[in-house]
Design an enzyme around this catalytic site. Sequence first.
Site, short mmCIF file in Angstrom:
data_model
loop_
_atom_site.label_atom_id
_atom_site.label_comp_id
_atom_site.label_asym_id
_atom_site.label_seq_id
_atom_site.Cartn_x
_atom_site.Cartn_y
_atom_site.Cartn_z
N ASP A 185 78.16 27.30 42.58
CA ASP A 185 76.75 27.50 42.88
C ASP A 185 76.10 26.27 43.51
O ASP A 185 76.42 25.14 43.17
CB ASP A 185 76.00 27.86 41.60
CG ASP A 185 76.27 29.29 41.18
OD1 ASP A 185 75.98 30.20 42.00
OD2 ASP A 185 76.80 29.50 40.08
N TYR A 244 83.52 41.60 46.53
CA TYR A 244 82.37 40.77 46.90
C TYR A 244 82.84 39.79 47.97
O TYR A 244 83.67 38.92 47.70
CB TYR A 244 81.90 40.03 45.64
CG TYR A 244 80.61 39.22 45.77
CD1 TYR A 244 80.42 38.29 46.78
CD2 TYR A 244 79.59 39.38 44.83
CE1 TYR A 244 79.26 37.55 46.86
CE2 TYR A 244 78.42 38.64 44.90
CZ TYR A 244 78.27 37.72 45.93
OH TYR A 244 77.12 36.97 46.00
N GLU A 249 72.67 42.10 39.55
CA GLU A 249 73.67 41.09 39.22
C GLU A 249 73.00 40.11 38.27
O GLU A 249 72.06 39.41 38.66
CB GLU A 249 74.14 40.40 40.52
CG GLU A 249 75.46 39.70 40.37
CD GLU A 249 75.92 39.08 41.69
OE1 GLU A 249 75.69 39.69 42.76
OE2 GLU A 249 76.47 37.98 41.63
#
Lengths: 267, 299
Positions: free
Chosen positions: A60, A174, A49
Amino acid sequence: MNRIEERLALLKQAGKTAFIPFLMAGDPDFASSEEIVFLLDRSGADIIEYGVPFSDPVGDGPVIQQAAQRALRGGASMKEVLESVRRIRTRSSVPLMLFSYLNPILAYGIEAFARDAAEAGVDGVLCVDLPPDEAAEYKRLLDAAGICTIFLAAPTTTEVRLKLIGEQSSGFVYYISRLGVTGERAILEKDLERAVTRVKKLTGKPVCVGFGISTPEQAAAVASMADGVVIGSALVRLIHEQSARPGGIDAIKVWADNMSRAIHEKH
Amino acid sequence: MLARRMGKTRVIAETGAGQHGVATATAAAALGLECDVYMGSEDMEWQQLNVFRMRLLGARVIPVDTGSRTLKDAINEALRDWVTNVRHTHYVLGTVHGPHPFPMICRDFQSVIGREARAQILEREKRLPDMLLACVGGGSNAIGLFYAFLADAQVRMVGVEAGGKGLVPGMHAARFAGGSRGMLHGAMSYVLQNEDGQIGSTHSVSAGLDYASVGPEHAWLHDIGRVEYTCASDEEALKAFELCSRLEGIIPALESAHAIAEVIKRAPGMDPNAILLVNLSGRGDKDVQQAMRFLPEYR
């Protein structure tokens, strides 16, 4: 067949789980990132990734935010990330997906991006802040280029939405193991197994799990319930700590070998 | 009240100039909700009065030290908090931006401004105004004023962005003049960015206008030509701040002073009977500390 789909199918036949390490492209520089990709490939990484740095990464935590800042200070851009993938492809055929925010893709132009990414050798894209119900054009263009579109599912995602995510995703879904942003956490979410089973059933796709997984023990536990395990912040932190040190690359190799073994052997 | 209805016990907010933070902290105190407010550390320095107000009201003010340390970064942190704690936390987004349905929620609450203004002007003047003016950061006060008048084709509308120190990248927050199509904070709109899609830095004398994107509904109103967007520089806004205080006895917020600056530019060229309705969206007492830096003659 797309490299990501092919690898996941092979692993499924062998009863194994994918090891999916994340690193930020261009942190500390592209030559190092590429060297680390080759190393991860040799350690048995199944899908790389590759993070596209963005100035405002709201999904994030601090470790990956700072990595993106370092990469941007070094002058990284989408164009350079794709060039980096092109260089990786001259030496490795490891399945590779980009992890990006939408704005750098928009600025590049979705159509040009799909074309250039496919040509560079990108196998999949996870666009973190693109909701699946707004993704028609994006999906059409990436599908046409033979690139997997990977979408996120969270513990709070409803049934109806999981079905939509399943329809829009190719390669895999995911699953975010717990609510929040990327980052290492001491303990895994309770009931993770039940949650992963639910996502598999409703999306009908392989499910890889990420966010908050950092130790080989956690990775092995997740490997026993999911089709793949994504490890991001732990590796990004290690790269930052080790990349300036002599012999730092060996420490990263040891880490990757341990993680790969834990995930592939599931203990 | 939305938070209550959804059974959430905690609210969070971002704030630039501090007004939205104070408002959220006030509501949270009245309703007994836990409240955390994210604020850029640079903004905190210049808005100490509002920081004090929020703390007095029982809110925790969390300084944001990432990026430009202003509104955009406060929104980043609030979004990160929200996705982590969404089970018990409601994000009270302070402007008509962010992912759907936030722009709608904020617009519908703010639209009280336009509904009341429309009723009042009809009652007093027996006709609609010729022009509406409001400053535009995220653009909540402007949408709030414009929304009730959108169907009144004869009413012209002007949104005023922050021209900062000049239309050079990094020196302003004029998204329509200097931005392009992009996505920030979950909304597609005009965004100040570089050619690689990285979000640009911004500057304005007023913290509330210092933001790299603008509410998506403004982008729509701009593209269909219903609202005209322009900008006022720091200097023009400070001049308007001074004039409004002197002539009207009203110290306006530095944000609102941008709208007044546009009135000063336009009014002389208009029919003396024309009605210009300007949204004095905030009070300037929060800004006196900041203004003192630039207007030393009053010290």
